[in-house]
Design a protein around this motif. Structure first.
Motif, PDB file in Angstrom:
ATOM      1  N   VAL A   1       0.863  -1.179   0.000  1.00 56.71           N
ATOM      2  CA  VAL A   1       0.000   0.000   0.000  1.00 56.71           C
ATOM      3  C   VAL A   1       0.900   1.229   0.000  1.00 56.71           C
ATOM      4  CG1 VAL A   1      -1.823   1.228   1.236  1.00 56.71           C
ATOM      5  CG2 VAL A   1      -1.736  -1.280   1.309  1.00 56.71           C
ATOM      6  N   PRO A   2       0.769   2.099  -1.015  1.00 59.65           N
ATOM      7  CA  PRO A   2       1.627   3.283  -1.074  1.00 59.65           C
ATOM      8  C   PRO A   2       1.409   4.229   0.100  1.00 59.65           C
ATOM      9  CG  PRO A   2       0.310   3.053  -3.079  1.00 59.65           C
ATOM     10  CD  PRO A   2      -0.178   2.039  -2.109  1.00 59.65           C
ATOM     11  N   GLU A   3       2.430   4.995   0.401  1.00 55.47           N
ATOM     12  CA  GLU A   3       2.339   6.017   1.449  1.00 55.47           C
ATOM     13  C   GLU A   3       1.165   6.942   1.136  1.00 55.47           C
ATOM     14  OE1 GLU A   3       5.414   8.874   3.829  1.00 55.47           O
ATOM     15  OE2 GLU A   3       5.709   8.681   1.684  1.00 55.47           O
ATOM     16  N   GLY A   4       0.386   7.239   2.145  1.00 55.24           N
ATOM     17  CA  GLY A   4      -0.746   8.142   1.966  1.00 55.24           C
ATOM     18  C   GLY A   4      -2.070   7.434   1.754  1.00 55.24           C
ATOM     19  N   ASP A   5      -2.061   6.159   1.365  1.00 58.08           N
ATOM     20  CA  ASP A   5      -3.300   5.406   1.206  1.00 58.08           C
ATOM     21  C   ASP A   5      -3.724   4.844   2.563  1.00 58.08           C
ATOM     22  OD1 ASP A   5      -3.163   5.933  -1.499  1.00 58.08           O
ATOM     23  OD2 ASP A   5      -3.617   3.890  -2.098  1.00 58.08           O
ATOM     24  N   ASP A   6      -5.008   4.584   2.703  1.00 59.16           N
ATOM     25  CA  ASP A   6      -5.585   4.091   3.948  1.00 59.16           C
ATOM     26  C   ASP A   6      -5.401   2.579   4.061  1.00 59.16           C
ATOM     27  OD1 ASP A   6      -7.092   3.677   6.247  1.00 59.16           O
ATOM     28  OD2 ASP A   6      -9.008   3.849   5.199  1.00 59.16           O
ATOM     29  N   VAL A   7      -4.440   2.150   4.855  1.00 60.56           N
ATOM     30  CA  VAL A   7      -4.140   0.723   5.019  1.00 60.56           C
ATOM     31  C   VAL A   7      -5.362  -0.023   5.548  1.00 60.56           C
ATOM     32  CG1 VAL A   7      -2.717  -0.943   6.278  1.00 60.56           C
ATOM     33  CG2 VAL A   7      -1.667   1.100   5.311  1.00 60.56           C
ATOM     34  N   SER A   8      -6.059   0.541   6.506  1.00 64.65           N
ATOM     35  CA  SER A   8      -7.210  -0.158   7.073  1.00 64.65           C
ATOM     36  C   SER A   8      -8.307  -0.349   6.033  1.00 64.65           C
ATOM     37  CB  SER A   8      -7.745   0.579   8.306  1.00 64.65           C
ATOM     38  OG  SER A   8      -8.172   1.872   7.970  1.00 64.65           O
ATOM     39  N   GLY A   9      -8.528   0.616   5.175  1.00 57.14           N
ATOM     40  CA  GLY A   9      -9.518   0.480   4.102  1.00 57.14           C
ATOM     41  C   GLY A   9      -9.154  -0.636   3.139  1.00 57.14           C
ATOM     42  N   VAL A  10      -7.866  -0.769   2.848  1.00 60.08           N
ATOM     43  CA  VAL A  10      -7.395  -1.839   1.967  1.00 60.08           C
ATOM     44  C   VAL A  10      -7.635  -3.192   2.625  1.00 60.08           C
ATOM     45  CG1 VAL A  10      -5.336  -2.855   0.901  1.00 60.08           C
ATOM     46  CG2 VAL A  10      -5.713  -0.376   0.786  1.00 60.08           C
ATOM     47  N   LEU A  11      -7.288  -3.315   3.904  1.00 59.71           N
ATOM     48  CA  LEU A  11      -7.468  -4.592   4.605  1.00 59.71           C
ATOM     49  C   LEU A  11      -8.937  -4.990   4.699  1.00 59.71           C
ATOM     50  CD1 LEU A  11      -4.816  -4.222   7.442  1.00 59.71           C
ATOM     51  CD2 LEU A  11      -4.631  -5.487   5.290  1.00 59.71           C
ATOM     52  N   VAL A  12      -9.789  -4.036   4.980  1.00 63.15           N
ATOM     53  CA  VAL A  12     -11.229  -4.312   5.031  1.00 63.15           C
ATOM     54  C   VAL A  12     -11.716  -4.754   3.654  1.00 63.15           C
ATOM     55  CG1 VAL A  12     -13.505  -3.233   5.330  1.00 63.15           C
ATOM     56  CG2 VAL A  12     -11.698  -2.817   7.007  1.00 63.15           C
ATOM     57  N   GLY A  13     -11.255  -4.081   2.602  1.00 60.75           N
ATOM     58  CA  GLY A  13     -11.680  -4.401   1.244  1.00 60.75           C
ATOM     59  C   GLY A  13     -11.235  -5.774   0.759  1.00 60.75           C
ATOM     60  N   LEU A  14     -10.128  -6.271   1.285  1.00 60.03           N
ATOM     61  CA  LEU A  14      -9.600  -7.572   0.849  1.00 60.03           C
ATOM     62  C   LEU A  14     -10.040  -8.739   1.729  1.00 60.03           C
ATOM     63  CD1 LEU A  14      -5.952  -6.555  -0.081  1.00 60.03           C
ATOM     64  CD2 LEU A  14      -7.808  -7.181  -1.656  1.00 60.03           C
ATOM     65  N   ALA A  15     -10.504  -8.464   2.936  1.00 58.49           N
ATOM     66  CA  ALA A  15     -10.779  -9.519   3.913  1.00 58.49           C
ATOM     67  C   ALA A  15     -11.746 -10.582   3.400  1.00 58.49           C
ATOM     68  CB  ALA A  15     -11.298  -8.906   5.208  1.00 58.49           C
ATOM     69  N   ALA A  16     -12.868 -10.206   2.841  1.00 57.85           N
ATOM     70  CA  ALA A  16     -13.866 -11.184   2.412  1.00 57.85           C
ATOM     71  C   ALA A  16     -13.297 -12.127   1.353  1.00 57.85           C
ATOM     72  CB  ALA A  16     -15.111 -10.482   1.881  1.00 57.85           C
ATOM     73  N   GLY A  17     -12.574 -11.589   0.382  1.00 54.23           N
ATOM     74  CA  GLY A  17     -11.994 -12.420  -0.673  1.00 54.23           C
ATOM     75  C   GLY A  17     -10.939 -13.370  -0.142  1.00 54.23           C
ATOM     76  N   VAL A  18     -10.072 -12.878   0.743  1.00 52.61           N
ATOM     77  CA  VAL A  18      -9.032 -13.737   1.321  1.00 52.61           C
ATOM     78  C   VAL A  18      -9.676 -14.861   2.124  1.00 52.61           C
ATOM     79  CG1 VAL A  18      -7.135 -13.827   2.995  1.00 52.61           C
ATOM     80  CG2 VAL A  18      -7.238 -11.954   1.330  1.00 52.61           C
ATOM     81  N   LYS A  19     -10.674 -14.539   2.950  1.00 53.20           N
ATOM     82  CA  LYS A  19     -11.342 -15.567   3.753  1.00 53.20           C
ATOM     83  C   LYS A  19     -12.018 -16.610   2.867  1.00 53.20           C
ATOM     84  CE  LYS A  19     -13.891 -13.035   6.488  1.00 53.20           C
ATOM     85  NZ  LYS A  19     -14.699 -12.483   7.596  1.00 53.20           N
ATOM     86  N   LYS A  20     -12.580 -16.179   1.759  1.00 54.68           N
ATOM     87  CA  LYS A  20     -13.296 -17.084   0.859  1.00 54.68           C
ATOM     88  C   LYS A  20     -12.348 -17.998   0.084  1.00 54.68           C
ATOM     89  CE  LYS A  20     -16.941 -17.058  -2.594  1.00 54.68           C
ATOM     90  NZ  LYS A  20     -17.942 -16.223  -3.271  1.00 54.68           N
ATOM     91  N   ALA A  21     -11.202 -17.471  -0.340  1.00 50.37           N
ATOM     92  CA  ALA A  21     -10.330 -18.216  -1.255  1.00 50.37           C
ATOM     93  C   ALA A  21      -9.146 -18.915  -0.581  1.00 50.37           C
ATOM     94  CB  ALA A  21      -9.793 -17.271  -2.331  1.00 50.37           C
ATOM     95  N   ILE A  22      -8.632 -18.352   0.504  1.00 51.99           N
ATOM     96  CA  ILE A  22      -7.423 -18.896   1.125  1.00 51.99           C
ATOM     97  C   ILE A  22      -7.788 -19.407   2.528  1.00 51.99           C
ATOM     98  CG2 ILE A  22      -5.010 -18.459   1.740  1.00 51.99           C
ATOM     99  CD1 ILE A  22      -5.446 -17.786  -1.170  1.00 51.99           C
ATOM    100  N   PRO A  23      -7.910 -20.713   2.696  1.00 53.89           N
ATOM    101  CA  PRO A  23      -8.312 -21.258   4.005  1.00 53.89           C
ATOM    102  C   PRO A  23      -7.272 -20.987   5.089  1.00 53.89           C
ATOM    103  CG  PRO A  23      -8.371 -22.962   2.297  1.00 53.89           C
ATOM    104  CD  PRO A  23      -7.725 -21.746   1.695  1.00 53.89           C
ATOM    105  N   LYS A  24      -7.775 -20.989   6.341  1.00 51.62           N
ATOM    106  CA  LYS A  24      -6.869 -20.877   7.488  1.00 51.62           C
ATOM    107  C   LYS A  24      -5.952 -22.099   7.513  1.00 51.62           C
ATOM    108  CE  LYS A  24      -9.568 -18.090  10.677  1.00 51.62           C
ATOM    109  NZ  LYS A  24     -10.158 -18.034  12.024  1.00 51.62           N
ATOM    110  N   GLY A  25      -4.756 -21.890   7.984  1.00 50.87           N
ATOM    111  CA  GLY A  25      -3.778 -22.964   8.079  1.00 50.87           C
ATOM    112  C   GLY A  25      -2.387 -22.390   7.982  1.00 50.87           C
ATOM    113  N   ILE A  26      -1.444 -23.280   7.799  1.00 50.14           N
ATOM    114  CA  ILE A  26      -0.044 -22.879   7.672  1.00 50.14           C
ATOM    115  C   ILE A  26       0.399 -23.165   6.240  1.00 50.14           C
ATOM    116  CG2 ILE A  26       2.310 -23.216   8.504  1.00 50.14           C
ATOM    117  CD1 ILE A  26       0.445 -22.047  10.613  1.00 50.14           C
ATOM    118  N   ALA A  27       0.928 -22.146   5.576  1.00 49.65           N
ATOM    119  CA  ALA A  27       1.401 -22.317   4.197  1.00 49.65           C
ATOM    120  C   ALA A  27       2.655 -23.177   4.185  1.00 49.65           C
ATOM    121  CB  ALA A  27       1.682 -20.961   3.556  1.00 49.65           C
TER     122      ALA A  27
END
Length: 171
Positions: free
Chosen positions: A144-170
């Motif tokens: 995330v570039p300087e000046g962008d809202d990191v929390s907004g990015v994390l909120v925006g990506l959370a649903a997709g990550v939870k749906k596609a990448i299961p919990k566990g250890i890579a």
């Protein structure tokens, strides 16, 4: 033997060179972001391809503009110079196992969770923030570039990550 160059010819050449340089610059500009594509194992690559299908069209107010070379393992949002970059299937960051980070003693790295997704957050020297998923079967890295809202990015990506990448250890 002496060569003589008329003064007006030399002066005429400078504006022509300036115009040609400006015109060439307009046509040779690259309007896409270039991103190194990760090379994960088969399992992580499959999960990353799944993630690619559920990523948002817009992220923190930026429209998706995928980088070059095109890959299901990378995505970008925003203009090339200041894009939010996602790379899926990256290696585990060294900081992820650093005891100083776990203890909260590293001023440039911290762990935390947003909407059910855990992240390692690392401040970079250029002012950007690199975020890497933790406790997921594939590592997803977002810059995330300087000046962008990191929390907004994390909120925006959370649903997709939870749906596609299961919990566990890579791996």
């Amino acid at each position: 033997m002496t060569f003589f160059r008329p003064r007006h010819a030399a002066l005429l050449g400078l504006p022509v060179i300036a115009v040609l340089t400006a015109v060439t610059g307009c046509f040779s500009s690259d309007d896409s972001t270039s991103v190194a594509v990760p090379n994960p194992g088969a399992k992580a690559a499959e999960l990353c391809r799944k993630l690619e299908t559920v990523l948002p069209r817009t992220l923190d107010g930026h429209r998706r503009e995928d980088p070059e070379p095109r890959s299901a393992l990378t995505a970008a949002w925003g203009s090339p110079a200041t894009a939010i970059i996602l790379r899926c299937g990256v290696e585990r960051p060294a900081k992820m196992t650093d005891p100083k980070v776990a203890a909260g003693d590293d001023p440039k790295a911290v762990g935390g969770g947003v909407n059910g997704v855990d992240w390692l957050m690392e401040k970079q020297d250029d002012g950007s923030t690199r975020l890497t998923t933790a406790l997921r079967e594939a590592y997803v890295e977002v810059t995330v570039p300087e000046g962008d809202d990191v929390s907004g990015v994390l909120v925006g990506l959370a649903a997709g990550v939870k749906k596609a990448i299961p919990k566990g250890i890579a791996d």
